[in-house]
Design a protein around this motif. Structure first.
Motif, short mmCIF file in Angstrom:
data_model
loop_
_atom_site.label_atom_id
_atom_site.label_comp_id
_atom_site.label_asym_id
_atom_site.label_seq_id
_atom_site.Cartn_x
_atom_site.Cartn_y
_atom_site.Cartn_z
N ALA A 186 35.52 -25.40 -0.16
CA ALA A 186 35.21 -24.00 0.28
C ALA A 186 36.42 -23.36 -0.28
CB ALA A 186 34.92 -23.98 1.81
N HIS A 187 37.80 -23.93 -0.10
CA HIS A 187 38.75 -23.21 -0.66
C HIS A 187 38.88 -22.95 -2.08
CE1 HIS A 187 43.15 -22.27 -1.01
NE2 HIS A 187 43.16 -21.87 0.43
N ALA A 188 38.22 -24.08 -2.75
CA ALA A 188 38.29 -24.09 -4.27
C ALA A 188 37.33 -22.72 -4.87
CB ALA A 188 37.76 -25.38 -4.72
N VAL A 189 36.08 -22.62 -3.94
CA VAL A 189 35.19 -21.66 -4.08
C VAL A 189 35.77 -20.43 -4.00
CG1 VAL A 189 32.92 -20.70 -3.68
CG2 VAL A 189 33.36 -23.11 -3.89
N ALA A 190 36.63 -20.28 -3.08
CA ALA A 190 37.16 -18.77 -2.63
C ALA A 190 38.11 -18.70 -3.55
CB ALA A 190 37.53 -19.00 -1.13
N ASP A 191 38.83 -19.56 -4.19
CA ASP A 191 40.04 -19.33 -5.28
C ASP A 191 39.50 -18.60 -6.49
OD1 ASP A 191 42.07 -19.76 -3.50
OD2 ASP A 191 42.29 -21.97 -4.32
N MET A 192 38.13 -19.47 -6.69
CA MET A 192 37.61 -19.18 -8.13
C MET A 192 37.10 -17.66 -8.09
SD MET A 192 34.39 -18.47 -9.03
CE MET A 192 33.05 -19.58 -7.81
N LEU A 193 36.53 -17.22 -6.74
CA LEU A 193 35.92 -15.81 -6.70
C LEU A 193 37.18 -14.82 -6.67
CD1 LEU A 193 33.43 -16.26 -3.84
CD2 LEU A 193 33.06 -15.84 -6.31
N GLU A 194 38.48 -15.27 -5.94
CA GLU A 194 39.51 -14.40 -5.91
C GLU A 194 40.02 -14.09 -7.39
OE1 GLU A 194 42.38 -16.04 -3.29
OE2 GLU A 194 41.31 -15.99 -1.42
N CYS A 195 40.08 -15.32 -8.07
CA CYS A 195 40.44 -15.10 -9.52
C CYS A 195 39.61 -14.44 -10.54
CB CYS A 195 40.70 -16.51 -10.24
SG CYS A 195 41.22 -16.62 -11.82
N LYS A 196 38.50 -14.43 -10.03
CA LYS A 196 37.40 -13.50 -10.95
C LYS A 196 37.55 -12.18 -10.68
CE LYS A 196 33.56 -16.81 -11.89
NZ LYS A 196 32.13 -16.90 -11.95
#
Length: 291
Positions: A256-266
């Protein structure tokens, strides 16, 4: 030195030159329109100096005392400059009505016309430069300065037209009538600037175009069941985004944290489309909030 600071320093120097030239011409000729324009340039100088201070402070990084930086001082500067424009308009109206009531004669019209042509050319060059910096930096203070000097450009043009008409017709009341028109326009032009600055100080959400882009990014993540409490605001050139992401209770925290990081980066990559920094904070929820 940043382009924004350089722009405010240049606008301050230009305002100082115009103050001296217009005051001398206004006193010699007795034109209320030129004196009003000189007072407006004096207020321009005050606003530009404050803008220089505001930009210098706003560019300082966040610290222990100011965790979110000092970006809002730019909006405060825009509100102050808008207020200065209003005061300038009121003074011009006062001087114009006073001249209608008491009357006065104009002298040295040729000198006055020359001075206003000079002011018009200098101000036009400054407006073009400030518009360029404002477009490049998307800085609210520079936008305010550009608007301020754009009103000067129009008022200088109006004064020049008034002086030419007086020279051709001999009707000196034209000077006061044009002064009234300039005062009304200058006051009206400040409304949009004041509104924009106040809304930023009140933490207005980002505009619809930016919100749509953020929502499209959030909707693209199939791992996210839903999201809620999306909050946005802007401080200076920094965009703040906060959102709660809802995941399945069975997902691993690291996933879940990896998905959140990906969204934050986008979302942070939106700076390629809209200049400025993007600060994104995501909260991970294992279930939908109770309604």
């Amino acid at each position: 030195m940043s382009p924004q600071r350089r722009a405010t320093m240049i606008s301050s120097c230009v305002a100082l030159v115009l103050i001296v030239v217009k005051f001398v011409a206004g006193i010699i000729s007795g034109s209320v329109a030129i004196l009003a324009s000189a007072i407006d340039s004096l207020l321009d100088l005050s606003a530009s100096l404050f803008n220089l201070y505001a930009i210098t402070k706003a560019e300082q990084p966040a610290c222990v005392k100011f965790n979110y930086g000092r970006g809002k001082i730019e909006s405060l500067a825009a509100v102050i400059e808008g207020s200065v424009i209003v005061v300038s308009g009121i003074f011009i109206l006062y001087q114009s009505f006073k001249k209608i009531a008491l009357g006065s004669e104009l002298a040295r019209l040729d000198l006055s016309v020359f001075v206003m042509i000079f002011s018009l050319i200098v101000t036009a060059c400054l407006v073009l430069y400030l518009n360029y910096v404002a477009k490049m930096s998307n800085n609210l203070v520079i936008q305010a300065d550009a608007l301020h000097y754009k009103t000067d450009l129009l008022s200088n043009g109006a004064v020049l037209v008034a002086l030419v008409l007086i020279k051709l017709t001999g009707f000196e009341i034209i000077d006061a009538l044009f002064g009234i028109a300039i005062g009304l326009y200058v006051g009206y032009s400040a409304f949009g600037l004041l509104k924009q600055g106040v809304l930023v100080l009140l933490d207005r959400a980002l505009d619809d175009e930016k919100l749509t882009a953020i929502k499209e990014i959030l909707d693209s993540a199939t791992e996210v069941k839903s999201y809620h409490d999306l909050k946005t605001r802007q401080s200076g050139d920094t965009h703040f985004v906060e959102v709660h992401l809802v995941f399945s209770p069975d997902i691993l925290l690291k996933d879940a944290h990896a998905v959140a990081d990906m969204l934050e980066c986008k979302i942070q990559n939106l700076q390629e489309q809209w200049q400025g920094q993007w600060v994104v904070i995501t909260h991970l929820d294992p279930y939908e909030p109770a309604s």
